[in-house]
Write a protein that holds these residues in place. Structure first.
Motif, mmCIF file in Angstrom:
data_model
loop_
_atom_site.group_PDB
_atom_site.id
_atom_site.type_symbol
_atom_site.label_atom_id
_atom_site.label_comp_id
_atom_site.label_asym_id
_atom_site.label_seq_id
_atom_site.Cartn_x
_atom_site.Cartn_y
_atom_site.Cartn_z
ATOM 1 N N CYS A 425 3.155 -0.505 7.716
ATOM 2 C CA CYS A 425 4.295 0.263 7.178
ATOM 3 C C CYS A 425 5.579 -0.566 7.239
ATOM 4 O O CYS A 425 6.407 -0.511 6.316
ATOM 5 N N ARG A 426 5.739 -1.341 8.297
ATOM 6 C CA ARG A 426 6.958 -2.154 8.418
ATOM 7 C C ARG A 426 7.042 -3.211 7.311
ATOM 8 O O ARG A 426 8.109 -3.439 6.726
ATOM 9 N N TYR A 427 5.902 -3.842 7.002
ATOM 10 C CA TYR A 427 5.917 -4.870 5.960
ATOM 11 C C TYR A 427 5.968 -4.257 4.566
ATOM 12 O O TYR A 427 6.502 -4.871 3.625
ATOM 13 N N ALA A 428 5.408 -3.016 4.396
ATOM 14 C CA ALA A 428 5.367 -2.408 3.061
ATOM 15 C C ALA A 428 6.681 -1.752 2.679
ATOM 16 O O ALA A 428 6.956 -1.567 1.479
ATOM 17 N N HIS A 429 7.469 -1.366 3.662
ATOM 18 C CA HIS A 429 8.698 -0.627 3.363
ATOM 19 C C HIS A 429 9.648 -1.386 2.437
ATOM 20 O O HIS A 429 10.077 -0.841 1.394
ATOM 21 N N PRO A 430 10.014 -2.600 2.695
ATOM 22 C CA PRO A 430 10.939 -3.283 1.763
ATOM 23 C C PRO A 430 10.320 -3.528 0.393
ATOM 24 O O PRO A 430 11.031 -3.500 -0.628
ATOM 25 N N LEU A 431 9.004 -3.739 0.339
ATOM 26 C CA LEU A 431 8.368 -3.965 -0.957
ATOM 27 C C LEU A 431 8.354 -2.695 -1.792
ATOM 28 O O LEU A 431 8.574 -2.737 -3.018
ATOM 29 N N PRO A 476 2.641 7.115 10.106
ATOM 30 C CA PRO A 476 3.243 6.019 9.322
ATOM 31 C C PRO A 476 3.444 6.388 7.857
ATOM 32 O O PRO A 476 4.471 6.011 7.261
ATOM 33 N N TYR A 477 2.479 7.115 7.263
ATOM 34 C CA TYR A 477 2.641 7.468 5.857
ATOM 35 C C TYR A 477 3.821 8.421 5.659
ATOM 36 O O TYR A 477 4.592 8.287 4.690
ATOM 37 N N VAL A 478 3.955 9.409 6.539
ATOM 38 C CA VAL A 478 5.080 10.342 6.431
ATOM 39 C C VAL A 478 6.395 9.589 6.570
ATOM 40 O O VAL A 478 7.379 9.857 5.840
ATOM 41 N N GLN A 479 6.417 8.643 7.500
ATOM 42 C CA GLN A 479 7.629 7.849 7.668
ATOM 43 C C GLN A 479 7.933 7.045 6.399
ATOM 44 O O GLN A 479 9.094 6.938 5.964
ATOM 45 N N LEU A 480 6.909 6.509 5.770
ATOM 46 C CA LEU A 480 7.101 5.712 4.558
ATOM 47 C C LEU A 480 7.607 6.573 3.405
ATOM 48 O O LEU A 480 8.533 6.180 2.666
ATOM 49 N N VAL A 481 7.029 7.776 3.236
ATOM 50 C CA VAL A 481 7.462 8.667 2.140
ATOM 51 C C VAL A 481 8.883 9.164 2.381
ATOM 52 O O VAL A 481 9.691 9.273 1.441
ATOM 53 N N SER A 482 9.198 9.483 3.657
ATOM 54 C CA SER A 482 10.539 9.994 3.948
ATOM 55 C C SER A 482 11.619 8.948 3.712
ATOM 56 O O SER A 482 12.778 9.296 3.426
ATOM 57 N N GLU A 483 11.273 7.655 3.783
ATOM 58 C CA GLU A 483 12.269 6.607 3.578
ATOM 59 C C GLU A 483 12.265 6.051 2.163
ATOM 60 O O GLU A 483 13.253 5.417 1.757
ATOM 61 N N VAL A 484 11.191 6.293 1.384
ATOM 62 C CA VAL A 484 11.113 5.731 0.027
ATOM 63 C C VAL A 484 11.252 6.811 -1.037
ATOM 64 O O VAL A 484 12.028 6.656 -1.999
ATOM 65 N N ILE A 485 10.508 7.929 -0.904
ATOM 66 C CA ILE A 485 10.450 8.948 -1.960
ATOM 67 C C ILE A 485 11.520 10.009 -1.774
ATOM 68 O O ILE A 485 12.184 10.420 -2.728
ATOM 69 N N LEU A 486 11.690 10.495 -0.542
ATOM 70 C CA LEU A 486 12.592 11.629 -0.297
ATOM 71 C C LEU A 486 14.043 11.350 -0.713
ATOM 72 O O LEU A 486 14.697 12.226 -1.303
ATOM 73 N N PRO A 487 14.621 10.187 -0.455
ATOM 74 C CA PRO A 487 16.013 9.970 -0.894
ATOM 75 C C PRO A 487 16.188 10.099 -2.403
ATOM 76 O O PRO A 487 17.196 10.669 -2.873
ATOM 77 N N ALA A 488 15.230 9.591 -3.173
ATOM 78 C CA ALA A 488 15.353 9.708 -4.625
ATOM 79 C C ALA A 488 15.270 11.158 -5.074
ATOM 80 O O ALA A 488 15.998 11.584 -5.997
ATOM 81 N N VAL A 489 14.420 11.975 -4.469
ATOM 82 C CA VAL A 489 14.301 13.390 -4.848
ATOM 83 C C VAL A 489 15.581 14.139 -4.496
ATOM 84 O O VAL A 489 16.059 14.997 -5.259
ATOM 85 N N ARG A 490 16.136 13.867 -3.342
ATOM 86 C CA ARG A 490 17.379 14.546 -2.947
ATOM 87 C C ARG A 490 18.525 14.207 -3.902
ATOM 88 O O ARG A 490 19.316 15.082 -4.301
ATOM 89 N N ILE A 491 18.607 12.950 -4.257
ATOM 90 C CA ILE A 491 19.705 12.561 -5.156
ATOM 91 C C ILE A 491 19.553 13.223 -6.520
ATOM 92 O O ILE A 491 20.508 13.777 -7.077
ATOM 93 N N SER A 492 18.340 13.223 -7.078
ATOM 94 C CA SER A 492 18.133 13.835 -8.397
ATOM 95 C C SER A 492 18.315 15.349 -8.330
ATOM 96 O O SER A 492 18.903 15.953 -9.240
#
Length: 838
Positions: A425-431, A476-492
């Protein structure tokens, strides 16, 4: 110990050798053996009893001292030691000699007159030796001496009469005279018949008998104490009768062939098997300790078996009981040692088996740890390569996914144990941030579904989501979605989404939720922080009088997701509706279109309160203005009311129709039937037409069917030529009678009673019904509901039941709760008033 060892020879080898010494190796070295005097035949035969070999012939100082000490004991009494008397006589003068079969025959001298005389002299000498200061002791001794003389004279006379001394008595069995060889050997040793044993003839033939006297008591000082009879020599007693024997040979009681039956010899295995059988047969019992103090030493026993074996052996004349007892002790100790050693052997075997198992366990752990070490080394090498690629900037999302996927497939347990998913998850987050940069989820909700599906399979797998909602339980997956997907949904959702157009947001949430890519904790976060604020603001700005789109169109789609959260919106929606319904008229059908979708959304109490306050009064007013005219019928007001039939609760709708419609309808039918020559076909068609106007839910009601049946009964009466009863006449008459009687019994009214209930021509139920009609309240039975076997009726907004036997009225205190209580009509009206105010 020195006094006891005095006069005893020392047995050692110190005088057997000359020039002897002990070497360092433990061997004894000597120069020559000391010559000894040759042993004669007499020495071999008589041993220590040979002449010249006595201790008394020794000329050393120690022997002289012993000889002088013995001489003093013989010549004069030693007053420092306790007094002991030894009798050398044959028997007590006061009794006849009795044979003692249990006493073994011993050596002694026959009883003669000289011996008796010598005994008398000894007694006199002993008496004379007593000091004169003893007083009463001396007198008592003299009296006893005289008594003994008289007894001896009597015994002598009895022997003369019996002829005992007429001839020489036969030698007793086992006596010295009975064995000539022993007698000859004793004679060579210096023994003379009738004399004592030993060199100086100081010995006795009878054993010394000890006597227990009272404590601190001298001779003759205790009254009533009787000296026991002295032991008698076996030689002076008549020979006992020989027991009858089956054979002439003497029984051999202690020999190898004494008994044909020998004790069985048990091996170790047989002893252990016997012990196991005894343990299985014995019941577990409480072990109690018993202290046996019968012997010289106290014994602690836990088993009473064999407690009296020694006494029983002595009583049964078992040969050598002491030896057998000692042998039995040795056998028991040997058995105990066998069992003890067997127990130790078993414990050692168990210890060995345990150590073997421990060794195998340690070996397995060693092999496992070696394998884990190898696996960890390979994982460390892979992670180090990933770190190098990430540092060099050549790491791709697909390559990273394949690398960690291979690690998970190859080392699944270590992948979970070492939490390698968090490293991935740490290596995939920036990608992933680069991939979803600038993404609009409401416009392109399918973007990134495949990528997140692959990462979910790697990080989450089939593991269920944790619904606790804590940050510590986040995967780890929940952490990844909360940092990658959730911000975009909140903004839209905050910037571009409108609450009156729910489709874009609904489509995104349903798509990601159906694919199980949106964790529940993140979905609830979106609903709480994005959806609910938008919906609340839209409901607050909604105006039912200006907007043409009903509110349920853009609120109801959120019901499956919002669930309990919708209640906060319902409160605001009811307030908005109440502001416009108070000016609403029955002919406006738009109110039904706006209000009816909320029947199943609002709770039953709130919905019924809204209907009773704003809808029913307007519908009753429309029915009151409605005219029933068979010749020219207009159904506008009736259709307005029937439009609300599915939205209004059934019991309220039935009450409206019964009071404001069927009363008119039955009166019109009555007058039509009472007219001259009525057309029954036309009347029947008119009846069917009205019945067809009612919806199915009303026709299924029992009260509606009863009111329609009343119209059929009037038509049947008219068709048969009978007098048609005017509808409501019986109820009106009962009501008038109840009113008059109520005024008459007003002063006599009591608690739990109903006015007018005692009238003979009016039932208790009819009086209650009449009172309800007077107050303008609905009174009707509730179908299929009973309380204590009594039917339940609806009295306005309160459920009641009537006990005609006890003439009591019961009311349900709260709707939905089975709590009933006896009430008066006044209390019943107050409950109706409070129900309407709610």
């Amino acid at each position: 110990m020195a006094e006891e060892a005095e006069g005893m020879d020392r047995f050692d080898m110190d005088g057997d050798f000359e020039g002897g010494r002990w070497g360092r190796d433990g061997e004894f070295y000597y120069q020559s053996r000391r010559e000894r005097a040759p042993q004669t035949r007499d020495d071999a035969l008589y041993g220590v009893f040979a002449e010249g070999d006595s201790d008394y012939d020794s000329e050393d100082d120690e022997g002289s001292r012993r000889r002088g000490r013995r001489k003093r004991r013989r010549d004069e009494p030693d007053l420092t030691k306790p007094v002991q008397f030894v009798s050398t006589g044959n028997f007590m003068p006061t009794q006849e000699p009795q044979p003692e079969p249990d006493q073994r025959p011993g050596l002694g001298r026959p009883a003669t007159a000289a011996a008796a005389k010598e005994e008398e002299e000894d007694d006199e000498g002993d008496t004379e030796m007593l000091p004169t200061m003893f007083g009463s002791i001396r007198a008592g001794a003299r009296a006893r001496q005289e008594e003994k003389e008289r007894e001896r004279e009597k015994a002598a006379r009895r022997r003369q009469v019996a002829g005992v001394g007429a001839r020489e008595p036969a030698a007793a069995l086992g006596s010295l005279e009975a064995n000539s060889k022993v007698a000859k050997m004793m004679a060579m040793m210096g023994y003379k018949k009738g004399m004592g044993l030993g060199k100086n003839e100081q010995g006795i033939t009878a054993p010394v008998e000890t006597t227990l006297r009272p404590k601190n008591a001298g001779l003759g000082s205790v009254e009533g104490f009787k000296e026991p009879k002295p032991m008698m020599a076996k030689e002076n007693l008549p020979a006992p009768a020989a027991p009858p024997t089956t054979s002439g040979k003497k029984e051999k009681r202690w020999s190898k062939k004494a008994s044909a039956k020998k004790a069985p010899v048990l091996t170790k295995n047989e002893l252990l098997a016997m012990r196991a059988e005894q343990e299985q047969e014995e019941q577990p019992a409480i072990v109690q300790k018993v202290i046996d103090m019968r012997g010289p030493q106290a014994r602690v026993l836990t088993d009473l078996r064999g407690l009296n074996e020694e006494q029983e052996m002595e009583a049964n004349d078992v040969p050598m009981p002491e030896l057998q007892y000692n042998v039995r002790l040795l056998v028991d100790e040997a058995r105990a040692d066998v069992l003890r050693l067997h127990g130790q052997l078993e414990r050692e075997q168990e210890k060995v088996a345990s150590l073997v198992r421990e060794k195998e366990k340690v070996a397995k752990q060693e092999a496992l740890q070696k394998r884990q070490l190898q696996v960890m080394e390979r994982i460390a090498e892979t992670l180090e390569q990933v770190r190098v690629d990430d540092t060099a900037g050549v790491l791709t999302l697909d390559g990273l996914l394949q690398t960690f996927h291979a690690l998970k497939v190859q080392f699944e347990e270590e992948f979970k144990m070492c939490s390698i998913a968090w490293i991935a998850c740490r290596y995939a987050h920036p990608l992933l941030i680069r991939i979803f940069q600038g993404w609009q989820p409401l416009q392109d909700p399918k973007f990134g579904l495949d990528v997140m599906k692959r990462w979910k399979d790697l990080l989450q797998g089939d593991q269920p989501y944790d619904f606790s909602g804590g940050s510590a339980s986040m995967t780890p997956y929940v952490q990844l979605v909360s940092e990658v997907i959730l911000p975009a949904v909140r903004i839209s959702g905050t910037n571009s989404w409108e609450a009156r157009e729910p489709e874009p947001m609904l489509h995104f949430l349903e798509l990601w939720d159906n694919k199980k890519l949106l964790p529940p904790v993140l979905l609830q976060s979106i609903l709480e922080h994005v959806i609910m604020p938008k919906l609340s603001a839209a409901v607050d700005s909604w105006d039912p009088r200006r907007e043409s789109v009903p509110i349920h169109v853009w609120v109801h789609p959120w019901l499956p997701m919002l669930r309990e959260r919708i209640e906060t919106l319902c409160h605001s929606i009811r307030y908005k509706l109440s502001t416009v319904l108070h000016v609403w008229q029955a002919h406006d059908a738009s109110a039904y279109a706006v209000l009816s979708p909320w029947k199943d959304v609002f709770d039953s109490v709130s919905w019924e309160d809204l209907i009773v306050r704003y809808i029913i009064p307007k519908l009753r007013l429309a029915l009151q203005e409605f005219q029933i005219n068979p010749a020219n019928q207009k159904l506008d007001q009736f259709n307005w009311v029937m439009l609300w039939a599915s939205a209004i609760p059934v019991h309220l709708m039935v009450h409206i129709l019964e009071v404001d419609f069927f009363s008119k309808w039955q009166q019109v039918l009555y007058h039509w039937l009472c007219s001259p020559n009525p057309d029954f076909n036309e009347i029947m068609n008119w009846y069917k037409g009205w019945k067809g106007l009612f919806p199915p839910e009303l026709l299924a009601n029992e009260r509606i069917r009863m009111l329609l049946t009343a119209g059929l009964d009037m038509m049947n009466q008219a068709a048969e030529g009978l007098e048609v009863v005017q509808p409501g006449a019986r109820e009106n008459v009962g009501y008038l009678r109840a009113t008059e009687k109520r005024q008459f019994d007003a002063a006599q009214q009591a608690y739990h009673t109903v006015p007018g209930a005692t009238m003979a021509d009016l039932s208790f139920k009819e009086s209650i019904q009449a009172y309800a009609m007077e107050q303008g309240l609905l009174f009707m039975p509730r179908v299929g509901k009973f309380y204590n076997g009594m039917p339940v009726y609806e009295f306005g907004t309160v459920s009641i039941c009537i006990d005609s036997v006890k003439r009591l009225l019961y009311a349900q205190l709260q709707e939905g709760i089975e709590r009933w209580s006896a009430v008066t009509l006044t209390q019943l009206m107050e409950m109706n008033r409070m129900g309407r105010s709610r």
